[in-house]
Motif scaffolding. Structure first.
Motif, mmCIF file in Angstrom:
data_model
loop_
_atom_site.group_PDB
_atom_site.id
_atom_site.type_symbol
_atom_site.label_atom_id
_atom_site.label_comp_id
_atom_site.label_asym_id
_atom_site.label_seq_id
_atom_site.Cartn_x
_atom_site.Cartn_y
_atom_site.Cartn_z
ATOM 1 N N ASP A 267 16.442 81.021 -75.775
ATOM 2 C CA ASP A 267 16.874 81.911 -76.854
ATOM 3 C C ASP A 267 16.678 81.254 -78.217
ATOM 4 N N LYS A 268 17.070 79.987 -78.329
ATOM 5 C CA LYS A 268 16.943 79.251 -79.596
ATOM 6 C C LYS A 268 15.485 79.180 -80.054
ATOM 7 N N ARG B 99 10.372 87.438 -88.328
ATOM 8 C CA ARG B 99 11.407 88.264 -87.699
ATOM 9 C C ARG B 99 11.566 87.774 -86.268
ATOM 10 N N GLU B 100 12.593 88.277 -85.589
ATOM 11 C CA GLU B 100 12.746 87.958 -84.176
ATOM 12 C C GLU B 100 11.735 88.753 -83.362
ATOM 13 N N CYS B 101 11.320 88.208 -82.252
ATOM 14 C CA CYS B 101 10.438 88.931 -81.335
ATOM 15 C C CYS B 101 11.237 90.021 -80.624
ATOM 16 N N CYS C 28 9.571 82.750 -83.281
ATOM 17 C CA CYS C 28 9.187 84.110 -83.677
ATOM 18 C C CYS C 28 9.395 84.303 -85.170
ATOM 19 N N ASN C 29 10.473 83.751 -85.681
ATOM 20 C CA ASN C 29 10.716 83.850 -87.119
ATOM 21 C C ASN C 29 9.618 83.125 -87.905
ATOM 22 N N LYS D 178 13.845 82.560 -80.951
ATOM 23 C CA LYS D 178 14.331 83.012 -82.264
ATOM 24 C C LYS D 178 13.651 82.236 -83.395
ATOM 25 N N ARG D 179 13.637 80.912 -83.275
ATOM 26 C CA ARG D 179 13.062 80.074 -84.334
ATOM 27 C C ARG D 179 11.552 80.283 -84.463
ATOM 28 N N LYS E 239 8.504 89.186 -75.990
ATOM 29 C CA LYS E 239 8.909 88.020 -75.191
ATOM 30 C C LYS E 239 8.421 88.173 -73.749
#
Length: 137
Positions: A106-107, A119-121, A113-114, A110-111, A126
């Motif tokens: 998850d970490k 932005r988040e995926c 994709c940003n 998030k990082r 994913k």
């Protein structure tokens, strides 16, 4: 009557706490296949490896793609495009630890994709990337 509920309470709490902690530790453990299943379920469709490969290699209007740091194909060590930090192979067949800790998955999604998308995926993105990575042998 010799009932002493307070003497039982600490032992019962300790047992319960041990079970909860063990459950938490197990909940974090995962596999790349389980992650693919999870994100496919979240997306409402199975991950698509072809879409995942295209997504992985695309710059999405920015400076970096996933491949910028993880390499193409992501089966060998990569290197962070900005810091030069060595990155373990991303494909699970080449790195037994890849996608085995839910919190880290998850970490890093998030990082990264940003960094790549600003932005988040989405769950579908994913799932697609995981389908691609899981297919690399």
């Amino acid at each position: 009557m010799n009932f002493r509920p307070l003497s039982i309470l600490p032992a019962a709490l300790l047992s319960l706490l041990s079970l909860l902690c063990a459950g938490t530790a197990l909940a974090a453990e995962t596999t790349a296949a389980a992650q693919l299943q999870h994100w496919s379920a979240q997306a409402g469709a199975p991950g698509n490896a072809s879409k995942g490969q295209a997504f992985f290699n695309a710059r999405h209007g920015g400076e970096w793609s996933c491949a910028s740091c993880h390499g193409m194909p992501p089966t060998a060590q990569g290197k962070h495009a900005n810091t030069g930090k060595v990155i373990a192979p991303l494909a699970p067949a080449f790195n037994a630890k890849a996608f085995t800790d839910s919190a880290k998955v998850d970490k890093w999604f998030k990082r990264n994709c940003n960094d790549v998308l600003s932005r988040e995926c989405s769950a579908a993105e994913k799932a697609d990337v995981l389908a691609y990575l899981n297919g690399l042998k």
